[in-house]
Design a protein around this motif. Structure first.
Motif, mmCIF file in Angstrom:
data_model
loop_
_atom_site.group_PDB
_atom_site.id
_atom_site.type_symbol
_atom_site.label_atom_id
_atom_site.label_comp_id
_atom_site.label_asym_id
_atom_site.label_seq_id
_atom_site.Cartn_x
_atom_site.Cartn_y
_atom_site.Cartn_z
ATOM 1 N N HIS A 39 0.809 -1.214 0.000
ATOM 2 C CA HIS A 39 0.000 0.000 0.000
ATOM 3 C C HIS A 39 0.846 1.269 0.000
ATOM 4 N N VAL A 40 2.105 1.112 -0.374
ATOM 5 C CA VAL A 40 3.030 2.243 -0.410
ATOM 6 C C VAL A 40 3.546 2.385 -1.838
ATOM 7 N N GLU A 41 3.598 3.599 -2.303
ATOM 8 C CA GLU A 41 4.120 3.855 -3.648
ATOM 9 C C GLU A 41 5.615 3.515 -3.685
ATOM 10 N N PRO A 42 6.054 2.711 -4.673
ATOM 11 C CA PRO A 42 7.479 2.371 -4.731
ATOM 12 C C PRO A 42 8.331 3.586 -5.118
ATOM 13 N N ILE A 43 9.585 3.489 -4.823
ATOM 14 C CA ILE A 43 10.538 4.516 -5.259
ATOM 15 C C ILE A 43 10.712 4.344 -6.764
ATOM 16 N N ARG A 44 10.631 5.425 -7.505
ATOM 17 C CA ARG A 44 10.766 5.369 -8.963
ATOM 18 C C ARG A 44 11.965 6.205 -9.409
ATOM 19 N N VAL A 45 12.903 5.534 -10.069
ATOM 20 C CA VAL A 45 14.063 6.210 -10.644
ATOM 21 C C VAL A 45 13.825 6.293 -12.143
ATOM 22 N N ARG A 46 13.839 7.500 -12.666
ATOM 23 C CA ARG A 46 13.597 7.715 -14.098
ATOM 24 C C ARG A 46 14.870 8.251 -14.733
ATOM 25 N N LEU A 47 15.253 7.639 -15.841
ATOM 26 C CA LEU A 47 16.460 8.034 -16.572
ATOM 27 C C LEU A 47 16.048 8.641 -17.898
ATOM 28 N N GLY A 67 22.280 8.992 -1.731
ATOM 29 C CA GLY A 67 21.711 9.632 -0.554
ATOM 30 C C GLY A 67 20.201 9.818 -0.671
ATOM 31 N N VAL A 68 19.752 10.199 -1.850
ATOM 32 C CA VAL A 68 18.314 10.364 -2.085
ATOM 33 C C VAL A 68 17.612 9.018 -1.951
ATOM 34 N N LEU A 69 18.224 7.964 -2.496
ATOM 35 C CA LEU A 69 17.643 6.625 -2.378
ATOM 36 C C LEU A 69 17.564 6.188 -0.918
ATOM 37 N N ARG A 70 18.628 6.416 -0.163
ATOM 38 C CA ARG A 70 18.623 6.044 1.265
ATOM 39 C C ARG A 70 17.510 6.784 2.013
ATOM 40 N N HIS A 71 17.355 8.074 1.718
ATOM 41 C CA HIS A 71 16.305 8.865 2.350
ATOM 42 C C HIS A 71 14.933 8.288 2.024
ATOM 43 N N GLU A 72 14.676 8.030 0.746
ATOM 44 C CA GLU A 72 13.380 7.485 0.320
ATOM 45 C C GLU A 72 13.144 6.098 0.898
ATOM 46 N N MET A 73 14.190 5.293 0.997
ATOM 47 C CA MET A 73 14.062 3.948 1.574
ATOM 48 C C MET A 73 13.683 4.041 3.053
ATOM 49 N N GLY A 74 14.161 5.072 3.737
ATOM 50 C CA GLY A 74 13.830 5.259 5.148
ATOM 51 C C GLY A 74 12.371 5.611 5.384
ATOM 52 N N LEU A 75 11.682 6.060 4.336
ATOM 53 C CA LEU A 75 10.267 6.426 4.435
ATOM 54 C C LEU A 75 9.340 5.261 4.136
ATOM 55 N N GLY A 79 12.411 -3.735 2.326
ATOM 56 C CA GLY A 79 12.098 -4.654 1.236
ATOM 57 C C GLY A 79 11.369 -4.040 0.066
ATOM 58 N N CYS A 80 11.037 -2.766 0.153
ATOM 59 C CA CYS A 80 10.359 -2.128 -0.982
ATOM 60 C C CYS A 80 11.358 -1.984 -2.136
ATOM 61 N N PRO A 81 10.975 -2.399 -3.334
ATOM 62 C CA PRO A 81 11.893 -2.310 -4.468
ATOM 63 C C PRO A 81 11.977 -0.888 -5.021
ATOM 64 N N VAL A 82 12.963 -0.675 -5.869
ATOM 65 C CA VAL A 82 13.111 0.583 -6.583
ATOM 66 C C VAL A 82 12.826 0.296 -8.047
ATOM 67 N N VAL A 83 11.843 1.001 -8.592
ATOM 68 C CA VAL A 83 11.434 0.808 -9.979
ATOM 69 C C VAL A 83 12.283 1.715 -10.866
ATOM 70 N N VAL A 84 12.897 1.134 -11.891
ATOM 71 C CA VAL A 84 13.752 1.880 -12.817
ATOM 72 C C VAL A 84 13.050 1.974 -14.162
ATOM 73 N N ALA A 85 12.938 3.181 -14.671
ATOM 74 C CA ALA A 85 12.325 3.408 -15.978
ATOM 75 C C ALA A 85 13.202 4.375 -16.754
ATOM 76 N N GLY A 86 13.142 4.277 -18.055
ATOM 77 C CA GLY A 86 13.952 5.167 -18.877
ATOM 78 C C GLY A 86 13.261 5.531 -20.168
ATOM 79 N N SER A 87 13.661 6.656 -20.714
ATOM 80 C CA SER A 87 13.147 7.033 -22.021
ATOM 81 C C SER A 87 13.709 6.069 -23.054
ATOM 82 N N LYS A 88 13.115 6.022 -24.212
ATOM 83 C CA LYS A 88 13.511 5.016 -25.206
ATOM 84 C C LYS A 88 14.940 5.204 -25.713
ATOM 85 N N ASP A 89 15.492 6.383 -25.576
ATOM 86 C CA ASP A 89 16.841 6.651 -26.085
ATOM 87 C C ASP A 89 17.901 6.693 -24.987
ATOM 88 N N VAL A 90 17.563 6.236 -23.781
ATOM 89 C CA VAL A 90 18.524 6.292 -22.676
ATOM 90 C C VAL A 90 19.684 5.337 -22.957
#
Length: 116
Positions: A39-47, A67-75, A79-90
């Protein structure tokens, strides 16, 4: 023989030699597994193709990413995963760099599937 011909022979020879190093690549999930933060929004890393990175729609530098990831993980629960997404040309090297940083802070990387 010309120096360039010898270079070709040398390079071909190195590719034929057995290697003691076997690359296994990065361990990355391609879909969200059942996890402890349903019930928690996952951390999303966008490239982006420009080489920039954002976490949860906030732009950050590569240097600040751990550091930003550690901060977000603390919230979130452990065990919450980090979702990685990227634009088509990344560039794939940036995807690898992000995954390496995510794993470096103790999180699991999940690749977001491309939506059509």
């Amino acid at each position: 023989m010309a120096a360039s011909t010898w270079m070709v022979f040398i390079l071909c020879g190195f590719t034929l030699l057995p290697s003691s190093f076997n690359s296994n690549g990065f361990l990355v999930r391609l879909s969200l597994p059942p996890f402890s933060c349903q019930h928690v929004e996952p951390i999303r890393v966008r490239l982006l193709f420009t080489g920039t990175v954002s976490v949860n729609s906030r732009s950050t530098s590569w240097e600040a990413l751990p550091g930003v990831l550690r901060h977000e993980m603390g919230l979130r629960p452990p065990g919450c995963p980090v979702v990685v997404a990227g634009s088509k040309d990344v560039e794939w090297r940036n995807v690898g760099r992000a995954i390496d940083m995510i794993r470096g802070v103790g999180a699991e990387a999940v690749m977001e599937p491309k939506h059509h």
